[in-house]
Motif scaffolding. Structure first.
Motif, PDB file in Angstrom:
ATOM      1  N   HIS A  27     -37.831 -20.046   8.710  1.00  0.00           N
ATOM      2  CA  HIS A  27     -38.802 -21.037   9.142  1.00  0.00           C
ATOM      3  C   HIS A  27     -40.081 -20.342   9.577  1.00  0.00           C
ATOM      4  CE1 HIS A  27     -40.520 -24.242  11.710  1.00  0.00           C
ATOM      5  NE2 HIS A  27     -39.905 -25.041  10.864  1.00  0.00           N
ATOM      6  N   GLU A  39     -35.046 -26.334  14.798  1.00  0.00           N
ATOM      7  CA  GLU A  39     -36.054 -25.291  14.625  1.00  0.00           C
ATOM      8  C   GLU A  39     -36.212 -24.452  15.881  1.00  0.00           C
ATOM      9  OE1 GLU A  39     -36.766 -28.483  11.654  1.00  0.00           O
ATOM     10  OE2 GLU A  39     -36.500 -28.475  13.831  1.00  0.00           O
ATOM     11  N   TRP A  96     -33.385 -21.947  15.783  1.00  0.00           N
ATOM     12  CA  TRP A  96     -33.688 -20.872  14.834  1.00  0.00           C
ATOM     13  C   TRP A  96     -34.696 -19.884  15.450  1.00  0.00           C
ATOM     14  CZ3 TRP A  96     -34.867 -24.512  10.093  1.00  0.00           C
ATOM     15  CH2 TRP A  96     -33.661 -25.049   9.614  1.00  0.00           C
ATOM     16  N   ARG A 130     -31.893 -18.711   9.322  1.00  0.00           N
ATOM     17  CA  ARG A 130     -31.665 -20.106   9.728  1.00  0.00           C
ATOM     18  C   ARG A 130     -30.290 -20.236  10.362  1.00  0.00           C
ATOM     19  NH1 ARG A 130     -35.162 -24.503   6.497  1.00  0.00           N
ATOM     20  NH2 ARG A 130     -37.052 -23.251   6.307  1.00  0.00           N
TER      21      ARG A 130
END
Length: 273
Positions: A2, A59, A62, A201
């Protein structure tokens, strides 16, 4: 990977490639100066409230995992052994420099004087003459880091206790789960076996201290507090007590069953003190 992880991936790779003698001055300090937004994000995350723990986006998990990967590289300097299959001792950094980097990001050091698997990762065990002597701390090889009420990284510690409390051979050498890299023992996390980008991830494990309660792996879907937590076909042949041991310590400390290729990642528990 990401986009929010990119700065940590870059730092991670820079640490692997560094060949100088002062990684804090040459790599970490410049990175901190160029990434002030990371401190603001971490401080905002630390102040987030929940019932009892805050909700986060995947997110965020992560992004925390990417920072944890950086931290685990820094911790190699304080470990001994070759469990990672490498003679590289880790980035050249002192404990004071490691703490300075963490605090510059908004993390804080927890200096607990009593042993708890929440705060402490067992590295070395000294056996006491009394086989029932409780676990006591002898010293820390690296510090425990917190982000508000959330545990970020446990301290690596030397402990003393009786042989009926912990098994020295098990506590020092069983597989450590939720760990990307260690020099002193076998390790495993959910990123292993994935490609160079997809492995990033991976969700960070969240543990919280809220009031008098420890919350372990809050994003796990199976609550071990239940008298008979649900089991699934093909699951590890572990009792509830063994699963709790594995979840709270992230390794076995007394159980002598095979410790490779287990699956503790779905388990969670809340323990009152």
């Amino acid at each position: 990977m990401h986009i929010a992880q990119a700065c940590y991936r870059g730092l991670h790779d820079a640490l692997l490639e560094y060949e100088g003698g002062s990684v804090h001055a040459d790599v970490l300090a410049p990175w901190l100066a160029a990434n002030a937004d990371e401190r603001r994000w971490l401080c905002a995350l630390a102040s987030r409230r929940g019932a009892p723990v805050p909700a986060v986006e995947v997110e965020d998990l992560w992004r925390l995992y990417a920072l944890d990967r950086v931290n685990q590289l820094l911790l190699l300097r304080f470990q001994r052994g070759g469990a990672d299959g490498s003679g590289w001792p880790g980035p050249p950094i002192s404990q004071d420099e490691h703490v300075a980097f963490a605090e510059a990001l908004g993390l804080s050091v927890a200096r607990e004087t009593s042993f708890s698997p929440f705060y402490h990762e067992i590295v070395e065990v000294e056996l006491a003459d009394d086989p029932r002597q409780p676990v006591s701390l002898l010293g820390a090889l690296w510090p425990c880091l917190m982000l508000g009420d959330m545990l970020f990284s446990r301290a690596g510690v030397r402990v003393r206790c009786g042989a009926e409390i912990l098994r020295k051979d098990v506590a020092e050498s069983s597989t450590l789960y939720w760990a990307y890299r260690r020099k002193n023992r076998p390790y495993q996390d959910l990123s292993h076996g994935w490609g160079s980008n997809s492995q990033w991830r991976t969700a960070f494990r969240r543990d919280y201290r809220v009031g008098r309660a420890f919350h372990y792996n809050v994003d796990g879907r199976r609550d071990l507090s239940a008298p008979e937590p649900a089991t699934e076909d093909g699951e590890d042949d572990l009792t509830r007590e063994e699963r709790i041991e594995l979840l709270t310590h992230r390794c076995f400390v007394s159980t002598t069953k095979p410790h490779h290729d287990l699956w503790p990642y779905d388990d969670r528990i809340r323990i009152e003190t």
